[in-house]
Design a protein around this motif. Structure first.
Motif, PDB file in Angstrom:
ATOM      1  N   VAL A   1      23.893  41.127  53.813  1.00  0.00           N
ATOM      2  CA  VAL A   1      24.162  40.305  52.639  1.00  0.00           C
ATOM      3  C   VAL A   1      25.331  40.928  51.885  1.00  0.00           C
ATOM      4  N   ARG A   2      26.310  40.098  51.553  1.00  0.00           N
ATOM      5  CA  ARG A   2      27.456  40.589  50.790  1.00  0.00           C
ATOM      6  C   ARG A   2      27.192  40.320  49.319  1.00  0.00           C
ATOM      7  N   GLY A   3      27.017  41.378  48.535  1.00  0.00           N
ATOM      8  CA  GLY A   3      26.460  41.231  47.191  1.00  0.00           C
ATOM      9  C   GLY A   3      27.422  40.966  46.048  1.00  0.00           C
ATOM     10  N   TYR A   4      28.694  41.314  46.173  1.00  0.00           N
ATOM     11  CA  TYR A   4      29.595  41.324  45.027  1.00  0.00           C
ATOM     12  C   TYR A   4      30.029  39.918  44.610  1.00  0.00           C
ATOM     13  N   VAL A   5      29.702  39.546  43.373  1.00  0.00           N
ATOM     14  CA  VAL A   5      30.118  38.239  42.871  1.00  0.00           C
ATOM     15  C   VAL A   5      31.021  38.453  41.657  1.00  0.00           C
ATOM     16  N   PRO A   6      32.347  38.284  41.833  1.00  0.00           N
ATOM     17  CA  PRO A   6      33.273  38.576  40.733  1.00  0.00           C
ATOM     18  C   PRO A   6      33.281  37.503  39.653  1.00  0.00           C
ATOM     19  N   SER A   7      33.673  37.878  38.432  1.00  0.00           N
ATOM     20  CA  SER A   7      33.832  36.913  37.335  1.00  0.00           C
ATOM     21  C   SER A   7      35.144  36.155  37.519  1.00  0.00           C
ATOM     22  N   MET A   8      35.393  35.139  36.672  1.00  0.00           N
ATOM     23  CA  MET A   8      36.621  34.332  36.776  1.00  0.00           C
ATOM     24  C   MET A   8      37.881  35.187  36.637  1.00  0.00           C
ATOM     25  N   GLY A   9      37.898  36.047  35.598  1.00  0.00           N
ATOM     26  CA  GLY A   9      39.053  36.908  35.364  1.00  0.00           C
ATOM     27  C   GLY A   9      39.297  37.835  36.532  1.00  0.00           C
ATOM     28  N   GLN A  10      38.206  38.414  37.011  1.00  0.00           N
ATOM     29  CA  GLN A  10      38.309  39.314  38.163  1.00  0.00           C
ATOM     30  C   GLN A  10      38.829  38.570  39.384  1.00  0.00           C
ATOM     31  N   MET A  11      38.384  37.299  39.501  1.00  0.00           N
ATOM     32  CA  MET A  11      38.771  36.506  40.664  1.00  0.00           C
ATOM     33  C   MET A  11      40.265  36.211  40.643  1.00  0.00           C
ATOM     34  N   PHE A  12      40.782  35.918  39.452  1.00  0.00           N
ATOM     35  CA  PHE A  12      42.198  35.620  39.314  1.00  0.00           C
ATOM     36  C   PHE A  12      43.025  36.850  39.692  1.00  0.00           C
ATOM     37  N   LEU A  13      42.619  37.990  39.158  1.00  0.00           N
ATOM     38  CA  LEU A  13      43.302  39.242  39.433  1.00  0.00           C
ATOM     39  C   LEU A  13      43.230  39.561  40.926  1.00  0.00           C
ATOM     40  N   ARG A  14      42.061  39.347  41.479  1.00  0.00           N
ATOM     41  CA  ARG A  14      41.831  39.663  42.876  1.00  0.00           C
ATOM     42  C   ARG A  14      42.713  38.810  43.781  1.00  0.00           C
ATOM     43  N   ARG A  15      42.798  37.515  43.443  1.00  0.00           N
ATOM     44  CA  ARG A  15      43.626  36.595  44.203  1.00  0.00           C
ATOM     45  C   ARG A  15      45.086  37.057  44.209  1.00  0.00           C
ATOM     46  N   PHE A  16      45.530  37.482  43.030  1.00  0.00           N
ATOM     47  CA  PHE A  16      46.896  37.973  42.873  1.00  0.00           C
ATOM     48  C   PHE A  16      47.111  39.222  43.728  1.00  0.00           C
TER      49      PHE A  16
END
Ligand code: C2E
Ligand code: CA
Ligand code: CA
Ligand code: CA
Length: 277
Positions: A9-24
């Motif tokens: 199971v892959r547990g990490y669920v990022p927040s919106m801000g984290q997701m934007f940063l991560r995408r970048f």
């Protein structure tokens, strides 16, 4: 929560801000990641029905990110595509897949590889020439290479996609429509496309043991496909019952966790050996 290829199971669920940063971060780091060997290709076997011979594998990209861990394509392919970097990804996967097929040929095995194409490749006039030179370089006959394309990919810009598809078809590579049944114009447009194969979307295959509607959709895609002279592949085959139903309908090929999860190159080799031993 998502489960990865090894069933963890892959547990990490990022927040919106984290997701934007991560995408970048993913977009800016991608080219270096390719060079550093963080990106790899896993392969999921496809077997014939009813006799279960291994006909081919689907190449599925993976990114082992130093910070985010093992990433599945749904987490980075859309961002890579939007950033205009999909060409580098497709070339990487295509090369890996052709090297694999060539190794099999050298040991007397004829197993084909399927590569997923993004919308962008279907608007790139240079793509067929790139494919021709890759086949040549790896000395792989075109019929051992399949491209899987989605209906939405083709329909995004049919005027540009169609000539490219025709050129690919003329090369002799196999063309498959992926995720079939999820779009709207499916039936009418299938006749117009130079395709050889339809892949029934896994959402219908999951439900066919318990939902009569799903069962009816699967049955009608098998019949439609065959009436158009196409080979029919079912993905997402997880249960014996689904495989048995598909077999009795005359579906040609099965792919799914019941047969195998996508495997690293090393695990795939072991899987193939165990099967033929
Ligand atoms: P797809 O082409 O529909 O690929 C099938 C997906 O279903 C894969 O997910 C596979 O691991 C998963 N799957 C296969 N059998 C089963 C099963 O029995 N049960 C369940 N629950 N799932 C199953 P994956 O590897 O995460 O890939 C997701 C999507 O990412 C693919 O969907 C494809 O659209 C895209 N993709 C993967 N590799 C590439 C690539 O190299 N290039 C491009 N452009 N897209 C890619
Ligand atoms: Ca696919
Ligand atoms: Ca699919
Ligand atoms: Ca899909």
């Amino acid at each position: 929560r998502a489960v990865d290829d090894e069933g963890e199971v892959r547990g990490y669920v990022p927040s919106m801000g984290q997701m934007f940063l991560r995408r970048f971060q993913l977009v800016t780091q991608f080219r270096q990641a390719l060079e550093d060997g963080q990106v790899s290709v896993h392969y999921q076997p496809k077997v014939s029905l009813p006799n279960r011979t291994v006909l081919g594998v689907e190449a599925l990209v993976r990114w082992t990110h130093p910070e985010f861990g093992k990433l599945h394509p749904d987490e980075f392919v859309p961002a890579i595509e939007a950033a205009g970097l999909i060409g580098a990804l497709t070339s990487f996967v295509l090369d890996a897949a052709l090297i694999r097929v060539r190794k099999w040929l050298d040991t007397g095995l004829r197993i084909s590889a399927a590569v997923n194409l993004s919308v962008r490749s279907l608007t790139d006039d240079g793509f067929p020439a790139l494919v021709a030179s890759a086949l040549d370089r790896h000395a792989v006959p075109p019929e051992l290479l399949t491209f899987e394309l989605t209906e939405s990919g083709v329909m995004a810009d049919p005027e540009r996609a169609l000539p490219i598809l025709r050129e690919l078809h003329t090369l002799g590579v196999v063309l498959a429509v992926d995720d079939f049944g999820t779009g709207y114009s499916s039936l009418a447009y299938l006749r117009q496309l130079p395709v050889d194969e339809v892949k029934i979307d896994k959402s219908f295959v999951f439900g066919m043991g318990t939902d009569l509607g799903d069962l009816a959709v699967v049955r009608s895609i098998v019949e439609l496909g065959h009436s158009l002279g196409l080979s029919v592949v079912a993905e997402g085959v997880e249960e014996d019952i689904a495989r048995d139903q598909l077999e009795s309908m005359g579906c040609d090929v099965a792919q799914g966790y019941l047969i195998s999860r996508p495997l690293s190159e090393k695990r795939l080799e072991a899987w193939l050996q165990a099967r033929t031993a």
